[in-house]
Design a protein around this motif. Sequence first.
Motif, PDB file in Angstrom:
ATOM      1  N   SER A  99       2.442  56.178 -35.396  1.00 21.93           N
ATOM      2  CA  SER A  99       3.629  55.504 -35.867  1.00 21.93           C
ATOM      3  C   SER A  99       3.653  53.996 -35.519  1.00 21.93           C
ATOM      4  N   GLU A 100       3.377  53.507 -34.392  1.00 23.37           N
ATOM      5  CA  GLU A 100       3.180  52.265 -34.031  1.00 23.37           C
ATOM      6  C   GLU A 100       2.205  51.373 -35.126  1.00 23.37           C
ATOM      7  N   ALA A 101       1.109  52.076 -35.318  1.00 27.63           N
ATOM      8  CA  ALA A 101       0.094  51.502 -36.431  1.00 27.63           C
ATOM      9  C   ALA A 101       0.678  51.235 -37.709  1.00 27.63           C
ATOM     10  N   LEU A 102       1.563  52.049 -38.260  1.00 25.97           N
ATOM     11  CA  LEU A 102       2.144  52.045 -39.464  1.00 25.97           C
ATOM     12  C   LEU A 102       3.324  50.738 -39.263  1.00 25.97           C
ATOM     13  N   LEU A 103       3.865  50.830 -38.224  1.00 23.69           N
ATOM     14  CA  LEU A 103       4.961  49.651 -38.206  1.00 23.69           C
ATOM     15  C   LEU A 103       4.246  48.379 -37.995  1.00 23.69           C
ATOM     16  N   PHE A 104       3.121  48.328 -37.413  1.00 18.58           N
ATOM     17  CA  PHE A 104       2.312  46.916 -37.500  1.00 18.58           C
ATOM     18  C   PHE A 104       1.920  46.735 -38.601  1.00 18.58           C
ATOM     19  N   ALA A 105       1.352  47.624 -39.646  1.00 13.45           N
ATOM     20  CA  ALA A 105       0.837  47.581 -40.822  1.00 13.45           C
ATOM     21  C   ALA A 105       1.996  46.971 -41.792  1.00 13.45           C
ATOM     22  N   LEU A 106       3.249  47.432 -41.603  1.00 16.44           N
ATOM     23  CA  LEU A 106       4.504  47.002 -42.573  1.00 16.44           C
ATOM     24  C   LEU A 106       4.947  45.830 -42.022  1.00 16.44           C
ATOM     25  N   GLY A 107       5.002  45.196 -40.874  1.00 16.85           N
ATOM     26  CA  GLY A 107       5.348  44.218 -40.371  1.00 16.85           C
ATOM     27  C   GLY A 107       4.366  42.998 -40.873  1.00 16.85           C
ATOM     28  N   THR A 108       2.945  43.363 -40.788  1.00 21.61           N
ATOM     29  CA  THR A 108       1.909  42.363 -41.194  1.00 21.61           C
ATOM     30  C   THR A 108       2.149  42.066 -42.750  1.00 21.61           C
ATOM     31  N   ILE A 109       2.483  43.086 -43.557  1.00 22.74           N
ATOM     32  CA  ILE A 109       2.172  42.663 -44.707  1.00 22.74           C
ATOM     33  C   ILE A 109       3.331  42.660 -45.729  1.00 22.74           C
ATOM     34  N   ALA A 110       4.540  42.757 -45.260  1.00 16.27           N
ATOM     35  CA  ALA A 110       5.849  42.953 -45.887  1.00 16.27           C
ATOM     36  C   ALA A 110       6.998  42.042 -45.214  1.00 16.27           C
ATOM     37  N   ASP A 111       7.850  41.292 -46.046  1.00 15.04           N
ATOM     38  CA  ASP A 111       9.032  40.718 -45.771  1.00 15.04           C
ATOM     39  C   ASP A 111      10.421  41.681 -45.852  1.00 15.04           C
ATOM     40  N   PRO A 112      11.432  41.346 -45.603  1.00 15.15           N
ATOM     41  CA  PRO A 112      12.629  41.874 -45.743  1.00 15.15           C
ATOM     42  C   PRO A 112      12.962  42.049 -47.189  1.00 15.15           C
ATOM     43  N   GLU A 113      13.273  43.325 -47.801  1.00 21.87           N
ATOM     44  CA  GLU A 113      13.493  43.481 -49.316  1.00 21.87           C
ATOM     45  C   GLU A 113      12.175  43.662 -49.890  1.00 21.87           C
ATOM     46  N   ASP A 114      11.038  43.594 -49.408  1.00 18.14           N
ATOM     47  CA  ASP A 114       9.906  43.731 -50.235  1.00 18.14           C
ATOM     48  C   ASP A 114       9.628  45.407 -50.474  1.00 18.14           C
ATOM     49  N   GLU A 115       8.790  45.685 -51.410  1.00 12.18           N
ATOM     50  CA  GLU A 115       8.712  47.295 -51.817  1.00 12.18           C
ATOM     51  C   GLU A 115       7.480  47.849 -51.416  1.00 12.18           C
ATOM     52  N   ILE A 116       7.468  49.069 -50.990  1.00 10.57           N
ATOM     53  CA  ILE A 116       6.216  49.983 -50.949  1.00 10.57           C
ATOM     54  C   ILE A 116       6.661  51.380 -51.871  1.00 10.57           C
ATOM     55  N   ILE A 117       5.507  51.433 -52.425  1.00 11.93           N
ATOM     56  CA  ILE A 117       5.435  52.699 -53.470  1.00 11.93           C
ATOM     57  C   ILE A 117       4.898  53.895 -52.561  1.00 11.93           C
ATOM     58  N   ILE A 118       5.469  55.048 -52.547  1.00 15.74           N
ATOM     59  CA  ILE A 118       5.034  56.067 -51.969  1.00 15.74           C
ATOM     60  C   ILE A 118       4.996  57.228 -52.698  1.00 15.74           C
ATOM     61  N   PRO A 119       3.948  58.207 -52.782  1.00 15.75           N
ATOM     62  CA  PRO A 119       4.249  59.584 -53.587  1.00 15.75           C
ATOM     63  C   PRO A 119       5.108  60.390 -52.726  1.00 15.75           C
ATOM     64  N   GLU A 120       6.026  60.912 -53.427  1.00 16.81           N
ATOM     65  CA  GLU A 120       6.804  62.017 -52.617  1.00 16.81           C
ATOM     66  C   GLU A 120       6.755  63.160 -52.869  1.00 16.81           C
ATOM     67  N   PRO A 121       6.956  64.267 -52.138  1.00 19.12           N
ATOM     68  CA  PRO A 121       7.494  64.382 -50.849  1.00 19.12           C
ATOM     69  C   PRO A 121       6.352  63.448 -49.796  1.00 19.12           C
ATOM     70  N   PHE A 122       7.053  62.901 -48.919  1.00 23.27           N
ATOM     71  CA  PHE A 122       5.980  62.111 -47.796  1.00 23.27           C
ATOM     72  C   PHE A 122       6.468  62.307 -46.362  1.00 23.27           C
ATOM     73  N   TYR A 123       5.864  62.124 -45.475  1.00 24.42           N
ATOM     74  CA  TYR A 123       6.178  62.217 -43.976  1.00 24.42           C
ATOM     75  C   TYR A 123       7.490  61.449 -43.883  1.00 24.42           C
ATOM     76  N   ALA A 124       8.483  62.072 -43.532  1.00 26.85           N
ATOM     77  CA  ALA A 124       9.843  61.890 -43.480  1.00 26.85           C
ATOM     78  C   ALA A 124       9.947  60.648 -42.687  1.00 26.85           C
ATOM     79  N   ASN A 125       9.196  60.299 -41.685  1.00 29.48           N
ATOM     80  CA  ASN A 125       9.377  59.134 -40.951  1.00 29.48           C
ATOM     81  C   ASN A 125       8.978  57.634 -41.344  1.00 29.48           C
ATOM     82  N   TYR A 126       8.437  57.880 -42.529  1.00 32.11           N
ATOM     83  CA  TYR A 126       8.052  56.735 -43.461  1.00 32.11           C
ATOM     84  C   TYR A 126       9.261  56.100 -43.696  1.00 32.11           C
ATOM     85  N   ASN A 127      10.490  56.916 -44.108  1.00 30.42           N
ATOM     86  CA  ASN A 127      11.774  56.408 -44.422  1.00 30.42           C
ATOM     87  C   ASN A 127      12.313  55.573 -43.293  1.00 30.42           C
ATOM     88  N   GLY A 128      12.143  56.193 -42.098  1.00 31.14           N
ATOM     89  CA  GLY A 128      12.771  55.366 -40.924  1.00 31.14           C
ATOM     90  C   GLY A 128      11.864  54.021 -40.441  1.00 31.14           C
TER      91      GLY A 128
END
Length: 397
Positions: A99-128
């Motif tokens: 979980s922290e690895a993914l938070l670090f990844a998102l913080g590293t590559i994206a700014d507020p309001e940027d977009e991430i494309i995810i095939p759904e259904p996906f691990y629910a915590n991705y939304n969080g």
Amino acid sequence: MPAISIKGIHMPESPIRKLVPYAEDAKKRGTKVYHLNIGQPDIKTPEIAIDAVKNSTIEVLEYSRSEGSETYREKIAAYYKKCNIDVKAEDIIVTTGGSEALLFALGTIADPEDEIIIPEPFYANYNGFATSANIKVVPVVSKFEDNFALPPIEEFEKLISPKTKAILICNPGNPTGYLYSKEEIKKLAALVKKHDLFIIADEVYREFTYDGAEHYSILQEEGIDDNAIIIDSVSKRYSMCGARIGCLVSKNKAVITTALKFAQARLSPPTLAQIACEAALDTPQSYFDDVITEYVERRNTLVEALEQIEGVSVAKPKGAFYCIVKLPVKNADDFAQWLLESFDLDGETIMVAPAAGFYSSPNIGQDEVRFAYVLKKELLVKAANILKEALKVYPNA
């Protein structure tokens, strides 16, 4: 009264955990609850990991390095080499869970309001995680009828905008159990290369592949070293969910340098857990062979039992230990709560995860649930029978 943040208000509940109060109430009434809602393996943690903590001679429980201990990262790199993934210790940051690895990844590559494309259904915590990072999830729907295979690349390309920063996949998938083929990974690699995007692959279930299929990592694909980020964890691989140790892996030096700043801000990952995880890397292959055999048998047992229930359909998983089940109900959230509040069979009931919470698009998955086949085979058969009898009397079927 002081106001709660908009971010906090929009933070989604976990579909995996939100029914816990109802399960606890059922247990207080004397009802036995079979937990099919959460991926907590009942497989024993390797003794070598437990013994490493028991036999530790540490006198002061110190901080570790922010990126994780050097000896542990060296051993992780050696593990990846056995998986045909060529990385070095300096390409790895140890995190407090995947979980922290993914938070670090998102913080590293994206700014507020940027977009991430995810095939759904996906691990629910991705939304969080996306809500925490003020990032917009852009879903591309994979279909139950296709066993949740990768949607056509054209569907991804339609969604790419100037705000798009990455495509995120889970391989093998949670909640679907789908295993992406080498050809599908190559298509994604070509797409992110074409549009200069990142591809983040959550590969925590790498070892759990069935029917002779092999896992193909994004870091095995040539030419996308600057685009690729792996999220990994010991939780499922070694049945060590409580260790809370994961890692972020990338050959992109800017990604690692930036993610390390996030790691420094939280100081360090747990020291004792790293000791256990470093020892776990010496687990013999026989452990995994036995575990895979057990999960294949559990999958087959559960799928066969569910397919015998009238009106029930199952998307057969190729990996991990989850499957999506389509039920003859209007609202699986209501049904899952009803199972805990109002139904039992000889004093027993089941707890499942409503699948709508694994989608970002509204009004999809309303008649689906996720089963985690992390119980012994005889209990899975019993759970399927409870489901069968419950559907006969559920008022909103």
